[in-house]
Design an enzyme around this catalytic site. Structure first.
Site, PDB file in Angstrom:
ATOM      1  N   GLU A  77      -4.223   7.338  12.087  1.00 49.94           N
ATOM      2  CA  GLU A  77      -4.856   6.025  12.173  1.00 49.94           C
ATOM      3  C   GLU A  77      -5.339   5.730  13.592  1.00 49.94           C
ATOM      4  O   GLU A  77      -6.403   5.132  13.782  1.00 49.94           O
ATOM      5  CB  GLU A  77      -3.871   4.946  11.708  1.00 49.94           C
ATOM      6  CG  GLU A  77      -3.650   4.922  10.205  1.00 49.94           C
ATOM      7  CD  GLU A  77      -2.817   6.085   9.699  1.00 49.94           C
ATOM      8  OE1 GLU A  77      -2.965   6.458   8.515  1.00 49.94           O
ATOM      9  OE2 GLU A  77      -2.024   6.620  10.501  1.00 49.94           O
ATOM     10  N   HIS A 146       3.927  -0.029   1.674  1.00 49.98           N
ATOM     11  CA  HIS A 146       2.617  -0.165   1.037  1.00 49.98           C
ATOM     12  C   HIS A 146       2.319  -1.610   0.629  1.00 49.98           C
ATOM     13  O   HIS A 146       1.450  -1.845  -0.209  1.00 49.98           O
ATOM     14  CB  HIS A 146       2.530   0.718  -0.220  1.00 49.98           C
ATOM     15  CG  HIS A 146       2.662   2.176   0.049  1.00 49.98           C
ATOM     16  ND1 HIS A 146       3.888   2.771   0.241  1.00 49.98           N
ATOM     17  CD2 HIS A 146       1.738   3.154   0.167  1.00 49.98           C
ATOM     18  CE1 HIS A 146       3.712   4.069   0.448  1.00 49.98           C
ATOM     19  NE2 HIS A 146       2.419   4.320   0.406  1.00 49.98           N
TER      20      HIS A 146
END
Length: 355
Positions: A77, A146
């Protein structure tokens, strides 16, 4: 006051007829439209190419625009956003996807130290016109890795805009506006309503998303101005400030409770449409804030402070906040974690006690 309906929607002359879309389809359409209009728009991220994204938001884009404009990245990321910042400084308009908002933390240094400050550090010579898309919030039993709602972190970063849509129509219009903006934007997508709205049972997931109609969305170009809230339900007795999934939750609860509440979908947290909020609270004299993120240092705290500062002498009851809990995100208990009818109902009793 800027109750935003037609005034904040700026369709172009080439806008096409509308069709039914869910939020995923609307987001895909926004990227498709912008890639067709502007060759500098680039889509990148983990699995966004051939696979079309874990939620299929980028499906078909690589086959249409090629592997140089829609490409997969390594699972890094920090690298994804670092590359995007460089692309933006070079003159491109990258739209990187972070597969889940929970994964965005390794990229914070690039977002905070580079993207947010580039315009200022270069005295306007360079900008970072990047739009970071990411699904956020609960709704899929994804647990602690998540399902987080980290929007409050990004509203604290000067130089970054934070956008959260609640409908397919808004998702497309706001995403197009974000892509065209010359500053970095965090575009959080509430995955609980990716495939359609929920039914009236807000304490558990619906089993038949496909039975619920999606929204009418123009197939061509249009955009919704960033920084403009929308009054989705006019009312006189109470102002409810919400965004994302909680817009639908609040609407359902207020209808069932029969409260004459004015529900305001913020749509963008930064920039914030404080004028619409202020006008509504001064009219109703009461304010409730509902969001899915944890309570402490959540964006609701900032909203509460702003309302207190601007509307103190108009308030007829303390401001109520209904939020997620200050705990790690529960995997098996996420439907208890969500603000729902029970907790919103308790807050309603408090705030409307002497009405």
């Amino acid at each position: 006051m800027s109750e935003t309906t037609e005034s904040s929607v700026m369709p172009a002359a080439d806008a096409e007829p509308s069709t039914r879309m869910n939020m995923i389809q609307a987001i895909n359409s926004a990227m498709d439209v912008m890639m067709g209009r502007d060759p500098d728009v680039i889509v990148m991220g983990e699995d966004v190419g051939y696979f079309g994204g874990v939620f299929r938001a980028t499906a078909g884009l690589q086959s249409k625009y090629g592997k140089t404009r829609v490409f997969d990245t390594p699972i890094s990321e920090c690298g994804i956003i670092g590359v995007a910042v460089g692309m933006g400084a070079y003159g491109l308009r990258p739209v990187p996807e972070i597969q889940f908002a929970d994964y965005i933390y390794p990229a914070l240094d690039q977002l905070v130290s580079e993207a947010a400050r580039l315009r200022y550090r270069s005295a306007g010579e360079f900008t970072a016109p990047i739009t970071v898309r990411s699904p956020f919030g609960g709704g899929i039993f994804g647990g602690q890795t998540h399902s987080q709602s980290p929007e409050g972190i990004f509203t604290h970063i000067s130089g970054v805009k934070t956008v959260i849509p609640s409908t397919p129509y808004d998702a497309k219009g706001l995403l197009i506006a974000a892509i065209e903006d010359n500053d970095p934007t965090i575009f959080f997508e509430p995955k609980r309503i990716y495939n359609g709205p929920f039914d009236g049972h807000w304490d558990k997931p619906t089993q038949n998303w496909s039975q619920h109609p999606a929204g009418e969305v123009p197939t061509g170009y249009y955009k919704i101005e960033l920084g403009k809230a929308k009054v989705v339900r006019p009312g006189e007795a109470l102002t409810v400030l919400v965004y994302g999934t909680m817009v639908h939750v609040a609407l359902a609860v207020m209808e069932e409770a029969g409260v004459d509440a004015e529900v305001i979908d913020l749509r963008t947290l930064v920039p914030l449409d404080i004028e619409t909020i202020e006008a509504s609270v001064k009219k109703t004299g009461r304010c409730m804030i509902v969001h899915e993120a944890t309570r402490t240092s959540g964006f609701g705290a900032e909203l509460s402070a702003l309302v207190q500062e601007r509307c103190f002498y108009h308030l007829e009851a303390p401001i109520e906040r209904v939020t997620g809990f200050d705990t790690p995100y529960p995997h098996s208990l996420e439907w208890a974690y969500f603000p729902g009818p029970v907790r919103i109902g308790e807050a309603l009793k408090k705030i409307m006690k002497d009405a």
